[in-house]
Design an enzyme around this catalytic site. Structure first.
Site, PDB file in Angstrom:
ATOM      1  N   ASN A 105     -13.050  15.479  25.351  1.00 13.27           N
ATOM      2  CA  ASN A 105     -12.048  14.500  25.778  1.00 13.27           C
ATOM      3  C   ASN A 105     -12.653  13.475  26.724  1.00 13.27           C
ATOM      4  OD1 ASN A 105     -10.415  16.133  24.316  1.00 13.27           O
ATOM      5  ND2 ASN A 105      -9.424  17.111  26.065  1.00 13.27           N
ATOM      6  N   HIS A 122     -18.264  13.366  24.917  1.00  9.52           N
ATOM      7  CA  HIS A 122     -17.954  12.088  24.261  1.00  9.52           C
ATOM      8  C   HIS A 122     -17.722  10.962  25.263  1.00  9.52           C
ATOM      9  CE1 HIS A 122     -16.696  14.345  20.334  1.00  9.52           C
ATOM     10  NE2 HIS A 122     -17.993  14.263  20.487  1.00  9.52           N
ATOM     11  N   CYS A 173     -26.522  -6.720  36.916  1.00  8.51           N
ATOM     12  CA  CYS A 173     -27.439  -7.541  36.116  1.00  8.51           C
ATOM     13  C   CYS A 173     -26.696  -8.671  35.408  1.00  8.51           C
ATOM     14  CB  CYS A 173     -28.204  -6.681  35.108  1.00  8.51           C
ATOM     15  SG  CYS A 173     -27.324  -6.360  33.575  1.00  8.51           S
ATOM     16  N   PRO A 237      -2.474  26.662  18.899  1.00  9.90           N
ATOM     17  CA  PRO A 237      -1.279  27.122  18.184  1.00  9.90           C
ATOM     18  C   PRO A 237      -1.511  27.282  16.686  1.00  9.90           C
ATOM     19  CG  PRO A 237      -0.966  24.884  19.044  1.00  9.90           C
ATOM     20  CD  PRO A 237      -2.267  25.378  19.588  1.00  9.90           C
TER      21      PRO A 237
HETATM   22  P1  OAD Z   1      -8.320  17.215  16.995  1.00  8.69           P
HETATM   23  O1  OAD Z   1      -7.189  16.257  16.982  1.00  8.69           O
HETATM   24  O2  OAD Z   1      -9.238  17.232  15.831  1.00  8.69           O
HETATM   25  O3  OAD Z   1      -7.761  18.701  17.161  1.00  8.69           O
HETATM   26  C1  OAD Z   1      -6.820  19.025  18.124  1.00  8.69           C
HETATM   27  C2  OAD Z   1      -6.589  20.513  18.077  1.00  8.69           C
HETATM   28  O4  OAD Z   1      -5.707  20.849  19.140  1.00  8.69           O
HETATM   29  C3  OAD Z   1      -5.949  21.029  16.780  1.00  8.69           C
HETATM   30  O5  OAD Z   1      -6.652  22.158  16.327  1.00  8.69           O
HETATM   31  C4  OAD Z   1      -4.520  21.402  17.214  1.00  8.69           C
HETATM   32  O6  OAD Z   1      -3.995  22.506  16.486  1.00  8.69           O
HETATM   33  C5  OAD Z   1      -4.738  21.775  18.662  1.00  8.69           C
HETATM   34  N1  OAD Z   1      -3.561  21.616  19.533  1.00  8.69           N
HETATM   35  C6  OAD Z   1      -2.518  20.764  19.433  1.00  8.69           C
HETATM   36  N2  OAD Z   1      -1.675  20.925  20.439  1.00  8.69           N
HETATM   37  C7  OAD Z   1      -2.179  21.891  21.236  1.00  8.69           C
HETATM   38  C8  OAD Z   1      -1.767  22.517  22.459  1.00  8.69           C
HETATM   39  N3  OAD Z   1      -0.652  22.134  23.104  1.00  8.69           N
HETATM   40  N4  OAD Z   1      -2.545  23.490  22.972  1.00  8.69           N
HETATM   41  C9  OAD Z   1      -3.697  23.876  22.354  1.00  8.69           C
HETATM   42  N5  OAD Z   1      -4.125  23.320  21.198  1.00  8.69           N
HETATM   43  C10 OAD Z   1      -3.386  22.345  20.644  1.00  8.69           C
HETATM   44  O7  OAD Z   1      -9.094  16.970  18.373  1.00  8.69           O
HETATM   45  P2  OAD Z   1     -10.599  17.369  18.750  1.00  8.69           P
HETATM   46  O8  OAD Z   1     -10.961  18.697  18.229  1.00  8.69           O
HETATM   47  O9  OAD Z   1     -10.743  17.129  20.192  1.00  8.69           O
HETATM   48  O10 OAD Z   1     -14.313  12.284  18.633  1.00  8.69           O
HETATM   49  O11 OAD Z   1     -11.395  16.269  17.956  1.00  8.69           O
HETATM   50  C11 OAD Z   1     -12.789  16.218  18.124  1.00  8.69           C
HETATM   51  C12 OAD Z   1     -13.256  14.801  18.117  1.00  8.69           C
HETATM   52  O12 OAD Z   1     -12.733  14.107  16.970  1.00  8.69           O
HETATM   53  C13 OAD Z   1     -12.746  13.954  19.270  1.00  8.69           C
HETATM   54  O13 OAD Z   1     -13.462  14.101  20.460  1.00  8.69           O
HETATM   55  C14 OAD Z   1     -12.906  12.565  18.734  1.00  8.69           C
HETATM   56  C15 OAD Z   1     -12.264  12.810  17.386  1.00  8.69           C
HETATM   57  O14 OAD Z   1     -12.485  11.915  16.399  1.00  8.69           O
HETATM   58  C16 OAD Z   1     -14.763  11.035  18.669  1.00  8.69           C
HETATM   59  O15 OAD Z   1     -14.016  10.099  18.809  1.00  8.69           O
HETATM   60  C17 OAD Z   1     -16.244  10.911  18.535  1.00  8.69           C
END
Ligand code: OAD
Length: 274
Positions: A105, A122, A173, A237
């Site tokens: 994040n 990131h 700069c 979840p």
């Molecule tokens: P995702 O949006 O891919 O996944 C979010 C995850 O959080 C999912 O598995 C949901 O089930 C879970 N989730 C949702 N609500 C929740 C809650 N209240 N408690 C716990 N879990 C919950 O997000 P990331 O895995 O962070 O990268 O995505 C990875 C990367 O993809 C990001 O950093 C970003 C994105 O594109 C870049 O921009 C390079």
């Protein structure tokens, strides 16, 4: 719930826990996740809004949608406060259980909650990086809030350029800045992935919270921990790309699961005679 007690039992016996988080840990702070229902990538194509060439093209041809994307993403950051999940992770650090957080994040909420060792895989929305000399500069929340209000409505090309210039200014700069976040296809900030990988290879437990575990190389961190013999607990979840790897899957929202786990760990140590 049985999984809460099981997680507490594993955490109570661990002393070097690496927490690995994704967008889901901030969902209860009002920040949308990327994938799944209501996710950012459902409304904005990641090939356009998640890449530098895509954003450049959007500036030329889709300015109104680009402004809407920037407002939506940044407004959520500016308004968000740490939720009980961030606070519980910081509490686990104070209890001597968690040693670091590796997060995908860019919202700064782990630090705001009190976690002291946060590896921002990131980058951060609260920093810009000088395009000329590479210096990283902090962006105060107020400046980010001003960017949001200046981009609202339908700004002209000239107005948008002025806003972007203001967002990126500040390097001695004289070079212009860009957001210090990692877009698709870009390298991770130097040293950050390496430190996370080193910690993953020596931790005794990896606690994965709120991530789909689909984006490499960050998603390699839990794989490395598991391959090096660490236990893996996942809080989400819904099942994710990491669930098959997990020794324990806690199928709850982070803001509900993590405070309950902390309380259960404390209850165990209260019962332990000194
Ligand atoms: P995702 O949006 O891919 O996944 C979010 C995850 O959080 C999912 O598995 C949901 O089930 C879970 N989730 C949702 N609500 C929740 C809650 N209240 N408690 C716990 N879990 C919950 O997000 P990331 O895995 O962070 O990268 O995505 C990875 C990367 O993809 C990001 O950093 C970003 C994105 O594109 C870049 O921009 C390079």
């Amino acid at each position: 719930m049985e999984e809460i007690e099981q997680a507490a039992g594993i955490l109570a016996g661990a002393s070097d826990v690496l927490v690995f988080t994704g967008a889901g840990v901030s969902e209860e702070s009002g920040i949308p996740t990327f994938r799944g229902t209501g996710g950012i990538w459902e409304r904005y194509r990641p090939t356009v809004y998640g890449t530098v060439p895509g954003l450049t093209a959007a500036f030329a041809f889709r300015r109104r949608k680009l402004a809407a994307f920037a407002v939506e993403a940044l407004e959520a950051f500016v308004q968000a406060e740490p939720n009980p999940a961030h606070l519980a992770i910081a509490e686990l650090e104070r209890m001597g259980i968690v040693t670091a957080v590796a997060t995908q994040n860019v919202d700064g909420l782990h630090q705001a909650a009190g976690s002291s060792r946060v590896l921002e895989l990131h980058g951060s929305a609260y920093r810009v990086r000088c395009r000329r000399c590479g210096t990283r500069i902090q962006v105060p929340r107020e400046r980010l809030a001003r960017v949001v209000s200046d981009l609202e409505g339908s700004p002209s090309r000239r107005r948008m350029l002025a806003v972007l210039r203001e967002y990126g200014e500040g390097c001695e700069c004289g070079g212009g800045g860009r957001p210090d976040v990692v877009f698709f296809g870009e390298s991770l900030p130097p040293g950050v992935f390496e430190e996370a990988a080193e910690r993953a290879s020596r931790c005794d437990l990896l606690l994965a919270v709120g991530t789909s575990g689909l984006v490499m190389p960050a998603a390699g961190i839990p794989l490395l921990a598991a391959d090096s013999g660490a236990k893996v607990i996942e809080v989400n979840p819904l099942p994710s790309g990491l669930t098959r790897l997990a020794d324990l899957f806690v199928p709850l929202a982070a803001g509900r699961a993590l405070p309950a786990i902390v309380e259960a760990v404390k209850a165990r140590s209260d019962r332990t005679p000194v």
